[in-house]
Design a protein around this motif. Structure first.
Motif, short mmCIF file in Angstrom:
data_model
loop_
_atom_site.label_atom_id
_atom_site.label_comp_id
_atom_site.label_asym_id
_atom_site.label_seq_id
_atom_site.Cartn_x
_atom_site.Cartn_y
_atom_site.Cartn_z
N SER A 13 9.92 -7.00 -12.74
CA SER A 13 10.45 -5.73 -13.24
C SER A 13 10.70 -4.85 -12.04
O SER A 13 9.94 -4.87 -11.08
CB SER A 13 9.43 -5.06 -14.17
N MET A 14 11.75 -4.09 -12.08
CA MET A 14 12.14 -3.33 -10.90
C MET A 14 11.05 -2.35 -10.47
O MET A 14 10.62 -2.34 -9.35
CB MET A 14 13.44 -2.58 -11.18
N SER A 15 10.60 -1.45 -11.35
CA SER A 15 9.58 -0.47 -10.99
C SER A 15 8.89 0.01 -12.25
O SER A 15 9.44 -0.08 -13.34
CB SER A 15 10.20 0.74 -10.27
N SER A 203 3.91 1.94 2.96
CA SER A 203 2.49 1.71 3.23
C SER A 203 1.71 2.95 3.69
O SER A 203 0.69 3.29 3.10
CB SER A 203 2.33 0.58 4.24
N PRO A 204 2.16 3.68 4.74
CA PRO A 204 1.38 4.83 5.17
C PRO A 204 1.42 6.02 4.21
O PRO A 204 0.64 6.97 4.34
CB PRO A 204 2.03 5.20 6.52
N LEU A 205 2.31 5.96 3.23
CA LEU A 205 2.45 7.08 2.31
C LEU A 205 1.51 6.98 1.11
O LEU A 205 1.40 7.93 0.34
CB LEU A 205 3.90 7.15 1.81
N LYS A 216 1.87 4.01 -4.37
CA LYS A 216 1.11 2.79 -4.69
C LYS A 216 1.82 1.97 -5.77
O LYS A 216 1.85 0.75 -5.71
CB LYS A 216 -0.30 3.17 -5.15
N VAL A 217 2.40 2.67 -6.76
CA VAL A 217 3.17 1.98 -7.79
C VAL A 217 4.37 1.27 -7.16
O VAL A 217 4.68 0.12 -7.46
CB VAL A 217 3.65 2.97 -8.87
N MET A 218 5.03 1.98 -6.23
CA MET A 218 6.17 1.40 -5.53
C MET A 218 5.75 0.18 -4.73
O MET A 218 6.40 -0.87 -4.75
CB MET A 218 6.81 2.43 -4.62
N MET A 219 4.64 0.34 -3.99
CA MET A 219 4.17 -0.77 -3.15
C MET A 219 3.84 -1.99 -3.99
O MET A 219 4.15 -3.13 -3.62
CB MET A 219 2.92 -0.33 -2.38
N ALA A 220 3.20 -1.77 -5.14
CA ALA A 220 2.85 -2.88 -6.01
C ALA A 220 4.09 -3.65 -6.44
O ALA A 220 4.10 -4.90 -6.45
CB ALA A 220 2.08 -2.37 -7.23
N ASN A 221 5.14 -2.93 -6.79
CA ASN A 221 6.37 -3.58 -7.21
C ASN A 221 7.09 -4.27 -6.06
O ASN A 221 7.68 -5.34 -6.23
CB ASN A 221 7.29 -2.56 -7.88
N LEU A 222 7.03 -3.66 -4.88
CA LEU A 222 7.66 -4.27 -3.71
C LEU A 222 6.97 -5.59 -3.36
O LEU A 222 7.64 -6.59 -3.07
CB LEU A 222 7.60 -3.30 -2.53
N TYR A 223 5.64 -5.59 -3.37
CA TYR A 223 4.91 -6.83 -3.10
C TYR A 223 5.19 -7.89 -4.16
O TYR A 223 5.35 -9.08 -3.86
CB TYR A 223 3.40 -6.55 -3.02
N LYS A 245 -1.72 -8.81 -3.34
CA LYS A 245 -1.59 -7.45 -2.81
C LYS A 245 -1.05 -6.52 -3.88
O LYS A 245 -1.46 -5.36 -3.98
CB LYS A 245 -0.66 -7.45 -1.60
N SER A 246 -0.13 -7.01 -4.69
CA SER A 246 0.43 -6.20 -5.77
C SER A 246 -0.65 -5.83 -6.78
O SER A 246 -0.76 -4.67 -7.18
CB SER A 246 1.56 -6.97 -6.47
N LEU A 247 -1.45 -6.81 -7.17
CA LEU A 247 -2.51 -6.56 -8.15
C LEU A 247 -3.58 -5.62 -7.59
O LEU A 247 -4.12 -4.79 -8.33
CB LEU A 247 -3.16 -7.88 -8.58
N ASP A 248 -3.87 -5.73 -6.31
CA ASP A 248 -4.90 -4.88 -5.69
C ASP A 248 -4.49 -3.40 -5.69
O ASP A 248 -5.36 -2.52 -5.63
CB ASP A 248 -5.16 -5.33 -4.25
#
Length: 250
Positions: A13-15, A203-205, A216-223, A245-248
Motif C-alpha cells: 500500500s502506498m502510505s 530517517s533523521p526526521l 515514522k509512518v512514512m518510513m514504515a511504508n518506504l521500508y 524494519k517496517s514492522l519495528d
C-alpha cells in the motif's frame, strides 16, 4: 492530485491514511521555492498578496480544497469548475505577484486533471512553471499528468525537479514516485536506489517532536516498499530485513 491508476508493487500500500492526509495538506499549499530574481514591483505585489486575508487569493485557496477532495476520491465537478474560475482571477491578473499567479495556475491544472482534461491541465501547469521555475508542487502535478499520458520518462524528470525544489516532504514523495515508476519497468536497482534516498531523508526526521509520528509512518511504508522490490529482485534476505524494519516502526 488524483491517485494514478498504475500497477502498484505486489502487496504494497502506498502510505497510511494518516500520512496521506498530512501529505495532501502539504501539497495543497503553494511551493516554498520562489525565484529570487523578481522585480521590486513583483516583490511588493507578493508582500501585499501575502498580507491579504480576503479577495481573489483567499477565494482561490478555499475553493481549491476541491482538488484535495478529488485526490481522496470525491470528485465534485461543480466545485472543481468553481475552483478553476476563482483561481483564474488570480492567475490571469497582473495585479497579483508571480508567486501567487504560479500557484493559481498550478491549482487550475490540478482541477483540470481531476476533470480528466489533460490538455488544459498540461497547459496551465506549464504556465505555472514558466512563471516560477522553482514551483515544486507544479512539477509534481505535471509529473502526474505525464504519467497518466503514458510518458514515464517526462514524469521521472518532473518528479526529479519536484524533489530538487521541494522541501523534505516533497523530496521523499518525489523519490518514492520515481521508485514506483522504475518498479513498473522492472528496473529494480534504480527503484531501490530512489527508495533508499527517500529513507535517508526521512530517517533523521522521525525524532521530530511535532511530526515525528508522521515520518515514522512514512518510513514504515518506504521500508515495506523496498522490501517488496528486494523480493521482486530475488533477494529474500534483504526483503525480510526491510519488512522487519517496517514492522519495528509501527
Amino acid at each position: 492530485m488524483q491517485k494514478m491508476k498504475m500497477r502498484k508493487m505486489p502487496g504494497v500500500s502506498m502510505s497510511g491514511r494518516l500520512f496521506c492526509a498530512v501529505y495532501l495538506l502539504f501539497w495543497l499549499m503553494p511551493s516554498s521555492g520562489f525565484a529570487q530574481s523578481v522585480s521590486q514591483t513583483d516583490a511588493q505585489k507578493k508582500a501585499a498578496d501575502d498580507a491579504s486575508t480576503s479577495g481573489d487569493i483567499r477565494d482561490c485557496q478555499l475553493s481549491s480544497v476541491a482538488n484535495l477532495s478529488a485526490t481522496a476520491g470525491n470528485v465534485d465537478r461543480d466545485k472543481l469548475a468553481q475552483s478553476i474560475n476563482n483561481c483564474g482571477k488570480v492567475a490571469n491578473s497582473e495585479n497579483h505577484s508571480t508567486y501567487w499567479r504560479s500557484d493559481a495556475f498550478k491549482k487550475i491544472g490540478e482541477s483540470y486533471y481531476h476533470l480528466d482534461d489533460l490538455s488544459n491541465a498540461m497547459s496551465n501547469l506549464n504556465k505555472a512553471i514558466e512563471l516560477d521555475r522553482t514551483n515544486a508542487t507544479a512539477y509534481y502535478a505535471r509529473a502526474d499528468v505525464y504519467q497518466k499520458m503514458g510518458d514515464a520518462r517526462k514524469a521521472v524528470s518532473d518528479f526529479e525537479s519536484a524533489a530538487s525544489y521541494g522541501d523534505k516532504m516533497g523530496k521523499m514523495n518525489g523519490y518514492q514516485r520515481i521508485a514506483l515508476i522504475y518498479n513498473d519497468q522492472y528496473n529494480y536497482d534504480l527503484s531501490i536506489a530512489y527508495l533508499t534516498k527517500a529513507i535517508e531523508i526521512a530517517s533523521p526526521l522521525t525524532t521530530d517532536p511535532t511530526l515525528g509520528f508522521m515520518y515514522k509512518v512514512m518510513m514504515a511504508n518506504l521500508y515495506k516498499n523496498r522490501g517488496t522490490i528486494w523480493s521482486n529482485k530475488g533477494d529474500s534476505v534483504k526483503a525480510q530485513e526491510d519488512y522487519k524494519k517496517s514492522l519495528d516502526l509501527k
